[in-house]
Design an enzyme around this catalytic site. Structure first.
Site, PDB file in Angstrom:
ATOM      1  N   LYS A  34      12.149   8.756  11.186  1.00 44.42           N
ATOM      2  CA  LYS A  34      11.224   7.988  10.343  1.00 44.42           C
ATOM      3  C   LYS A  34      11.708   7.940   8.891  1.00 44.42           C
ATOM      4  O   LYS A  34      11.703   6.883   8.261  1.00 44.42           O
ATOM      5  CB  LYS A  34       9.804   8.563  10.433  1.00 44.42           C
ATOM      6  CG  LYS A  34       9.122   8.300  11.772  1.00 44.42           C
ATOM      7  CD  LYS A  34       8.986   6.811  12.048  1.00 44.42           C
ATOM      8  CE  LYS A  34       8.370   6.499  13.401  1.00 44.42           C
ATOM      9  NZ  LYS A  34       8.406   5.075  13.750  1.00 44.42           N
ATOM     10  N   ASP A  41      15.488  -5.711  25.333  1.00 43.78           N
ATOM     11  CA  ASP A  41      15.926  -4.325  25.181  1.00 43.78           C
ATOM     12  C   ASP A  41      16.562  -4.220  23.793  1.00 43.78           C
ATOM     13  O   ASP A  41      17.654  -4.749  23.548  1.00 43.78           O
ATOM     14  CB  ASP A  41      16.949  -4.002  26.288  1.00 43.78           C
ATOM     15  CG  ASP A  41      17.534  -2.605  26.121  1.00 43.78           C
ATOM     16  OD1 ASP A  41      17.173  -1.913  25.154  1.00 43.78           O
ATOM     17  OD2 ASP A  41      18.362  -2.216  26.971  1.00 43.78           O
ATOM     18  N   GLY A 101       8.086  -3.860  21.286  1.00 46.56           N
ATOM     19  CA  GLY A 101       7.164  -2.792  21.713  1.00 46.56           C
ATOM     20  C   GLY A 101       5.747  -3.316  21.784  1.00 46.56           C
ATOM     21  O   GLY A 101       4.795  -2.611  21.457  1.00 46.56           O
ATOM     22  N   LEU A 122       3.683  -3.849  24.086  1.00 46.71           N
ATOM     23  CA  LEU A 122       2.700  -3.270  25.012  1.00 46.71           C
ATOM     24  C   LEU A 122       2.340  -1.836  24.624  1.00 46.71           C
ATOM     25  O   LEU A 122       1.584  -1.176  25.311  1.00 46.71           O
ATOM     26  CB  LEU A 122       3.243  -3.283  26.447  1.00 46.71           C
ATOM     27  CG  LEU A 122       3.508  -4.667  27.033  1.00 46.71           C
ATOM     28  CD1 LEU A 122       4.058  -4.558  28.436  1.00 46.71           C
ATOM     29  CD2 LEU A 122       2.235  -5.503  27.042  1.00 46.71           C
ATOM     30  N   GLY A 123       2.887  -1.359  23.516  1.00 48.01           N
ATOM     31  CA  GLY A 123       2.618   0.010  23.066  1.00 48.01           C
ATOM     32  C   GLY A 123       1.262   0.117  22.382  1.00 48.01           C
ATOM     33  O   GLY A 123       0.473  -0.831  22.363  1.00 48.01           O
ATOM     34  N   GLN A 124       1.023   1.292  21.791  1.00 48.25           N
ATOM     35  CA  GLN A 124      -0.294   1.579  21.217  1.00 48.25           C
ATOM     36  C   GLN A 124      -0.654   0.592  20.101  1.00 48.25           C
ATOM     37  O   GLN A 124      -1.746   0.042  20.085  1.00 48.25           O
ATOM     38  CB  GLN A 124      -0.307   3.019  20.688  1.00 48.25           C
ATOM     39  CG  GLN A 124      -1.701   3.575  20.498  1.00 48.25           C
ATOM     40  CD  GLN A 124      -1.748   4.745  19.524  1.00 48.25           C
ATOM     41  OE1 GLN A 124      -0.766   5.098  18.883  1.00 48.25           O
ATOM     42  NE2 GLN A 124      -2.912   5.348  19.408  1.00 48.25           N
ATOM     43  N   ARG A 130       9.897  -2.410  29.579  1.00 48.15           N
ATOM     44  CA  ARG A 130       9.887  -1.980  30.992  1.00 48.15           C
ATOM     45  C   ARG A 130       8.963  -2.827  31.854  1.00 48.15           C
ATOM     46  O   ARG A 130       9.350  -3.296  32.910  1.00 48.15           O
ATOM     47  CB  ARG A 130       9.480  -0.508  31.085  1.00 48.15           C
ATOM     48  CG  ARG A 130      10.554   0.391  30.529  1.00 48.15           C
ATOM     49  CD  ARG A 130      10.623   1.734  31.207  1.00 48.15           C
ATOM     50  NE  ARG A 130      11.775   2.450  30.698  1.00 48.15           N
ATOM     51  CZ  ARG A 130      11.777   3.107  29.548  1.00 48.15           C
ATOM     52  NH1 ARG A 130      10.694   3.151  28.798  1.00 48.15           N
ATOM     53  NH2 ARG A 130      12.866   3.719  29.128  1.00 48.15           N
ATOM     54  N   TYR A 165      11.754  13.233  15.311  1.00 44.21           N
ATOM     55  CA  TYR A 165      10.908  12.070  15.035  1.00 44.21           C
ATOM     56  C   TYR A 165      10.857  11.818  13.523  1.00 44.21           C
ATOM     57  O   TYR A 165      11.077  10.698  13.052  1.00 44.21           O
ATOM     58  CB  TYR A 165       9.511  12.348  15.577  1.00 44.21           C
ATOM     59  CG  TYR A 165       8.490  11.263  15.363  1.00 44.21           C
ATOM     60  CD1 TYR A 165       8.566  10.052  16.028  1.00 44.21           C
ATOM     61  CD2 TYR A 165       7.398  11.467  14.501  1.00 44.21           C
ATOM     62  CE1 TYR A 165       7.606   9.071  15.853  1.00 44.21           C
ATOM     63  CE2 TYR A 165       6.433  10.495  14.330  1.00 44.21           C
ATOM     64  CZ  TYR A 165       6.546   9.302  15.009  1.00 44.21           C
ATOM     65  OH  TYR A 165       5.579   8.328  14.823  1.00 44.21           O
TER      66      TYR A 165
HETATM   67  C1  AKB Z   1       2.501  10.988  16.662  1.00 42.43           C
HETATM   68  O1  AKB Z   1       1.618  11.850  16.791  1.00 42.43           O
HETATM   69  O2  AKB Z   1       3.672  11.134  17.021  1.00 42.43           O
HETATM   70  C2  AKB Z   1       2.129   9.691  15.973  1.00 42.43           C
HETATM   71  C3  AKB Z   1       2.363   9.774  14.505  1.00 42.43           C
HETATM   72  C4  AKB Z   1       1.399  10.468  13.636  1.00 42.43           C
HETATM   73  O3  AKB Z   1       3.339   9.277  14.041  1.00 42.43           O
HETATM   74  N1  AKB Z   1       0.779   9.361  16.272  1.00 42.43           N
END
Ligand code: AKB
Length: 313
Positions: free
Chosen positions: A143, A50, A8, A10-12, A36, A139
């Site tokens: 996590k 990938d 990842g 190229l991500g944030q 990608r 999410y």
């Molecule tokens: C999001 O908002 O999904 C993320 C995080 C706090 O994990 N920035």
């Protein structure tokens, strides 16, 4: 020295972590993997990867003699809520693949957890390192499961896994995609370009935040610290500021006095934000590996406006 792999990239986080790691360890010591898009310019090693395909990970790890993996490839909270199956496949499936490759090849692993690993019945102020973790978003489920899976690989197989519970991350380099805390980045672009921003969270929504240079330093430091000093692994609470949209608007007005903030609340992202802590207690990270942020609200705001004004002109 064995090389470092960043997924990842190229991500944030990856966009700033890769240059920082190359600065610390040398350009030829870090492999930036992308999925990608191929990076236009890259001054080091990079590979297509990938992470849902375990064989591809194994090939890259063996070809480059990888010793440490920063596994950043993941979907953020709001996009995950819109695509729960994809969120599970990417966030959990690829983590499991990477852990298996790490086990077979003796690699250490960094896992980016989040304030999203907490839920509505977690204590909201001074959220302790060890506390209730019953998130109500997909999410958050990925996590907290990721934290547990990493700890399991450490106790069961002796793999060196370490992680951080990142707050909202603020950066001038890459725009985030699909997070609940994205307002804290969007606001700067809109303030500079239009002097006006419509925020999707309520004015009093208090959340932890961090400027990206602090986040990158935290990720490097936790991986480089002496493991015998660590009582926790997955994952450490880390924070730099606890702010609301209104407080950020007031701070921006110290630089752009005619900046106007409006509100149009998105119920999905507001519900996610309302389930998260308002201020984490990161004293364990401070004690165990000397974590200390450098950017508070006013320093971060001044720096973001300075960097983005250059970028946008
Ligand atoms: C999001 O908002 O999904 C993320 C995080 C706090 O994990 N920035």
């Amino acid at each position: 020295m064995r090389r470092i792999l960043v997924t990842g990239s190229l991500g944030q986080i990856g966009s700033e972590l890769v240059p920082a790691l190359r600065e610390r360890h040398g350009a030829q010591s870090v492999v930036a993997s992308y999925h990608r898009t191929k990076p236009d310019v890259d001054d080091g090693l990079s590979e297509y990867l990938d992470c849902t395909d375990p064989q591809q990970i194994e090939d890259v790890v063996q070809r480059y003699d990888i010793g440490v993996i920063y596994h950043l490839a993941a979907l953020l909270s709001a996009v995950a809520e819109a695509k729960p199956q994809a969120a599970w496949d990417v966030n959990m499936g690829s983590l499991h693949n990477v852990l298996e490759v790490a086990r077979r090849n003796g690699c250490a692993l960094f896992f980016p957890s989040s304030i999203g690993a907490f839920g509505p019945n977690t204590p909201k102020q001074g959220t302790p390192q060890d506390t209730i973790q019953r998130p109500n978003t997909i999410y958050g489920v990925t996590k907290v499961s990721g934290e547990l899976l990493c700890d399991y690989y450490t106790t069961r197989y002796g793999i060196d896994t370490r992680g951080l519970r990142f707050p909202g991350l603020i950066s001038h380099v890459t725009v985030p995609g699909g997070g609940t805390t994205d307002y804290a980045v969007d606001i700067f672009y809109q303030a500079i370009q239009h002097r006006r921003y419509t925020c999707f969270l309520r004015p009093d929504t208090r959340l932890d935040m961090m400027y990206m240079p602090d986040a990158v330093r935290a990720a490097c430091d936790v991986m480089e610290t002496d493991p015998t000093a660590l009582k926790h692994r997955n994952a450490f609470n880390v924070t730099a500021m606890s702010i609301t949209p209104e407080e950020l608007a007031v701070e921006i007005r110290n630089h752009i006095p005619n900046f106007v903030m409006e509100y149009e609340v998105d119920p999905v992202r507001q519900a996610i934000a309302d389930s998260w802590p308002q201020s984490m207690d990161d004293s364990e990270a401070r004690a165990q590996w000397r974590w200390s942020p450098e950017f508070d609200l006013s320093r971060m705001t001044a720096e973001m406006l300075k960097k983005l004004r250059i970028k946008l002109t």
